[in-house]
Design an enzyme around this catalytic site. Structure first.
Site, mmCIF file in Angstrom:
data_model
loop_
_atom_site.group_PDB
_atom_site.id
_atom_site.type_symbol
_atom_site.label_atom_id
_atom_site.label_comp_id
_atom_site.label_asym_id
_atom_site.label_seq_id
_atom_site.Cartn_x
_atom_site.Cartn_y
_atom_site.Cartn_z
ATOM 1 N N GLU A 101 -24.117 -2.122 -2.952
ATOM 2 C CA GLU A 101 -24.616 -0.547 -2.918
ATOM 3 C C GLU A 101 -24.545 -0.086 -4.180
ATOM 4 O O GLU A 101 -23.831 -0.216 -4.947
ATOM 5 C CB GLU A 101 -23.628 0.227 -2.007
ATOM 6 C CG GLU A 101 -23.797 -0.164 -0.506
ATOM 7 C CD GLU A 101 -22.810 0.538 0.629
ATOM 8 O OE1 GLU A 101 -22.487 1.548 0.376
ATOM 9 O OE2 GLU A 101 -22.767 -0.107 1.559
ATOM 10 N N GLY A 134 -7.467 0.101 -11.508
ATOM 11 C CA GLY A 134 -7.747 1.362 -11.282
ATOM 12 C C GLY A 134 -7.199 1.509 -10.069
ATOM 13 O O GLY A 134 -6.153 1.160 -9.601
ATOM 14 N N LEU A 168 -13.095 -7.498 -13.563
ATOM 15 C CA LEU A 168 -11.459 -7.379 -13.912
ATOM 16 C C LEU A 168 -11.174 -5.853 -14.286
ATOM 17 O O LEU A 168 -10.687 -5.723 -15.282
ATOM 18 C CB LEU A 168 -11.393 -8.534 -15.006
ATOM 19 C CG LEU A 168 -10.319 -9.481 -15.301
ATOM 20 C CD1 LEU A 168 -9.740 -10.050 -13.855
ATOM 21 C CD2 LEU A 168 -10.379 -10.336 -16.200
ATOM 22 N N GLY A 212 -12.725 -0.569 -2.441
ATOM 23 C CA GLY A 212 -13.041 -0.006 -1.199
ATOM 24 C C GLY A 212 -14.278 -0.553 -0.460
ATOM 25 O O GLY A 212 -14.831 -1.416 -0.852
ATOM 26 N N CYS A 266 -17.308 -3.600 2.562
ATOM 27 C CA CYS A 266 -17.176 -4.924 2.728
ATOM 28 C C CYS A 266 -15.882 -5.639 2.298
ATOM 29 O O CYS A 266 -15.275 -6.245 3.064
ATOM 30 C CB CYS A 266 -18.462 -5.593 1.783
ATOM 31 S SG CYS A 266 -20.006 -5.182 2.370
HETATM 32 P P1 NAD Z 1 -24.091 0.290 8.638
HETATM 33 O O1 NAD Z 1 -23.215 0.870 9.455
HETATM 34 O O2 NAD Z 1 -24.811 0.954 7.491
HETATM 35 O O3 NAD Z 1 -25.462 -0.040 9.627
HETATM 36 C C1 NAD Z 1 -25.389 -0.764 10.687
HETATM 37 C C2 NAD Z 1 -26.443 -0.224 11.806
HETATM 38 O O4 NAD Z 1 -26.601 -1.005 12.770
HETATM 39 C C3 NAD Z 1 -26.456 1.152 12.051
HETATM 40 O O5 NAD Z 1 -27.807 1.870 11.743
HETATM 41 C C4 NAD Z 1 -26.284 1.168 13.568
HETATM 42 O O6 NAD Z 1 -26.947 2.160 14.355
HETATM 43 C C5 NAD Z 1 -27.105 -0.165 13.996
HETATM 44 N N1 NAD Z 1 -26.421 -0.812 15.068
HETATM 45 C C6 NAD Z 1 -25.271 -0.676 15.572
HETATM 46 N N2 NAD Z 1 -25.489 -1.685 16.858
HETATM 47 C C7 NAD Z 1 -26.549 -2.129 16.936
HETATM 48 C C8 NAD Z 1 -27.392 -2.731 18.245
HETATM 49 N N3 NAD Z 1 -26.619 -3.029 19.319
HETATM 50 N N4 NAD Z 1 -28.677 -2.894 18.265
HETATM 51 C C9 NAD Z 1 -29.365 -2.243 17.112
HETATM 52 N N5 NAD Z 1 -28.803 -1.450 15.986
HETATM 53 C C10 NAD Z 1 -27.311 -1.616 16.019
HETATM 54 O O7 NAD Z 1 -23.733 -1.243 8.202
HETATM 55 P P2 NAD Z 1 -24.097 -2.089 6.959
HETATM 56 O O8 NAD Z 1 -23.197 -1.547 5.682
HETATM 57 O O9 NAD Z 1 -25.461 -2.097 6.845
HETATM 58 O O10 NAD Z 1 -23.520 -3.551 7.232
HETATM 59 C C11 NAD Z 1 -23.916 -4.375 8.305
HETATM 60 C C12 NAD Z 1 -23.800 -5.735 7.879
HETATM 61 O O11 NAD Z 1 -23.942 -6.155 6.693
HETATM 62 C C13 NAD Z 1 -22.012 -5.846 8.146
HETATM 63 O O12 NAD Z 1 -21.649 -6.828 8.599
HETATM 64 C C14 NAD Z 1 -21.633 -5.803 6.687
HETATM 65 O O13 NAD Z 1 -20.236 -6.429 6.346
HETATM 66 C C15 NAD Z 1 -22.676 -6.638 6.077
HETATM 67 N N6 NAD Z 1 -22.883 -6.289 4.420
HETATM 68 C C16 NAD Z 1 -22.869 -4.860 4.161
HETATM 69 C C17 NAD Z 1 -23.221 -4.935 2.791
HETATM 70 C C18 NAD Z 1 -22.974 -3.261 2.373
HETATM 71 O O14 NAD Z 1 -22.884 -3.085 0.774
HETATM 72 N N7 NAD Z 1 -23.033 -2.306 3.102
HETATM 73 C C19 NAD Z 1 -23.384 -5.862 1.988
HETATM 74 C C20 NAD Z 1 -23.531 -7.290 2.541
HETATM 75 C C21 NAD Z 1 -23.137 -7.233 3.794
#
Ligand code: NAD
Length: 442
Positions: free
Chosen positions: A156, A257, A254, A261, A264
């Site tokens: 992010e 702080g 490394l 958080g 992930c």
């Molecule tokens: P998020 O909460 O931003 O987005 C999830 C989305 O899924 C939401 O918009 C929600 O409304 C939608 N949703 C939930 N249930 C649903 C369903 N049944 N049908 C359709 N839509 C549905 O989450 P995120 O940060 O995008 O993370 C998603 C996944 O990717 C997680 O497993 C996370 O661990 C992984 N991930 C996140 C990041 C990150 O930086 N945020 C990076 C790598 C992997």
């Protein structure tokens, strides 16, 4: 190729935009209908640099559309990405209900053979469960469903860059067809130099958890060093610079702080530990990583307490609330844990963040919000830097010195320049570094 993306949050939306940007025909679907309407109008649901422009240009070019209807999104798709959330359960285990629901919904409306790419972070073994769920929902298409694991590595704040020019792409599959289709899908990226790593499905699932756990461990290592450096009158920054100069170690992550958080690292670490235990391996190292991370926040709170003595009727200005800079994401933000701890101890906390303001209100209702760092600092007995936003490098410390009640800074990210801060008359406390008294006048 035709691509459907189920779940258009931080990962799903970036997937939509990057796939459309390289020329695929993309339909995004989310359970939240309001999100669909605003995305179709080109409105970003969160702050992520550069994504809004590409969202709007790809929608305008007709390569990207949004629909609340799974059947509409999936009709004719070659690849369906599952990008829904996988929040932690109380036990630490990943809650995969949304993944199951999404997979079943896709199977029910599928019009033909499909590759289903699992991008949500899930424990090893989930892809098999996903395939079984889909086969049970549509026995007639069971042989046509090819489930692949395609973990997402984006950061992010740098999501667009990571999605368009990935350091590596990972696809785990158990069928030749699954690998072939994903190779074709990612051709615009691999042709531009992105390495595509192909593995079996379980290894891909484990590799994502392993990567996040390792990065968390690096941060916790630095934080454990910070505690030792404090006891030994050493400077953790000097130590990690020396360590990081060794190419086998590397300086990145490394960082001492407030600890890690976000959505992930904390949940993935616990989920990995839970998975390991379920498989019969006690991954005790990960327990320590999480413990050291919790202690990092407590160490910062202890510094404020040490500087201010009793916290009742003291005012603390907290600069930076998001879990890291360049995002408005406050999920599992260490800065907000600091805010809660200080408020619980009786302090009045007034926070400022360049992007994360409004979402904080619901999360920490007792945290007051300021419109800028100077308003936050007015009358404060202590300034705490919670998130290292680049714009905090150009704070006017002379102006801050005039506004605060006491000239005390606790730098929770070892981010500020001690010389600049102390030249303005502040006492500078940092994490694992010696405290620096204000520079003498002149
Ligand atoms: P998020 O909460 O931003 O987005 C999830 C989305 O899924 C939401 O918009 C929600 O409304 C939608 N949703 C939930 N249930 C649903 C369903 N049944 N049908 C359709 N839509 C549905 O989450 P995120 O940060 O995008 O993370 C998603 C996944 O990717 C997680 O497993 C996370 O661990 C992984 N991930 C996140 C990041 C990150 O930086 N945020 C990076 C790598 C992997």
């Amino acid at each position: 190729m035709r691509v459907a993306v189920i779940g258009t949050g931080h990962v799903g939306l970036i997937t939509c935009v990057s796939m459309a940007e390289v020329g695929h025909d993309v339909a995004g679907m989310d359970a939240d209908p309001d999100k669909m309407a605003s995305l179709a109008a080109g409105v970003m649901p969160f702050y992520e640099p550069g994504v809004g422009e590409l969202l709007r240009s790809n929608v305008a070019a007709g390569r990207l559309r949004f629909t609340p209807d799974t059947a509409d999104a999936v009709a004719g798709a070659d690849v369906v990405f599952i990008c829904v959330g996988t929040p932690p359960r109380a036990s630490g285990e990943a809650n995969l209900l949304a993944v199951e629901h999404a997979a079943r919904a896709v199977a029910v409306v599928a019009t033909g053979p499909l590759v289903v790419a699992q991008k949500s972070t899930v424990p090893a073994g989930s892809a098999h469960r996903l395939r079984r769920t889909m086969a049970l929902a549509r026995p007639d298409l069971a042989d046509g469903f090819h489930v692949v694991s395609n973990p997402e590595f984006l950061r992010e704040g740098h999501a667009l860059e990571d999605a368009l020019r990935p350091e590596r792409l990972l696809v785990g599959a158990e069928s030749v067809r699954g690998h072939e289709v994903m190779r074709q899908l990612y051709l615009p990226f691999t042709a531009a130099g992105a390495p595509l790593i192909e593995t079996d499905i379980h290894s891909a699932e484990l590799a994502k958890h392993a990567s996040n756990a390792f990065l968390s461990m690096k941060i916790s290592f630095a934080n454990a060093l910070a505690r030792i450096a404090e006891l030994a009158d050493a400077d953790v920054e000097a130590i990690v610079d020396v360590m990081g100069a060794d190419a086998r170690i590397g300086r990145e992550f490394l960082g001492a702080g407030l600890g890690y958080g976000g959505y992930c690292f904390p949940k993935d670490l616990v989920a990995f530990q839970h998975l390991a235990a379920t498989l019969g391996y006690d991954f005790g190292l990960l327990r320590e990583v999480a413990k050291i991370n919790d202690e990092a926040v407590e160490a910062a709170v202890a510094k404020v307490r040490e500087a201010l003595w009793n916290l009742e009727a003291k005012r603390v200005a907290l600069l930076g609330l998001s879990f890291k800079p360049e995002t408005d994401d406050i999920r599992f933000s260490p800065s907000l844990v600091v805010a809660r701890r200080l408020i619980e101890s009786g302090a009045e906390v007034i926070g400022f963040d360049p992007q994360a303001g409004e979402s904080v209100r619901a999360e920490v209702p007792d945290l007051e919000l300021a419109a800028d760092p100077y308003e936050a600092a007015r009358g404060a007995h202590c300034l705490v830097l919670g998130t290292g936003w680049e714009e905090f490098r150009s704070l006017d410390w002379d102006k801050l010195a005039e506004l605060v009640a006491f000239p005390i800074v606790v730098d929770g990210r070892n981010f500020l320049d001690p010389a600049e801060v102390t030249a303005a008359g502040f006492t500078y406390h940092a994490m694992g570094r010696p405290t620096v008294a204000p520079a003498p006048p002149g």
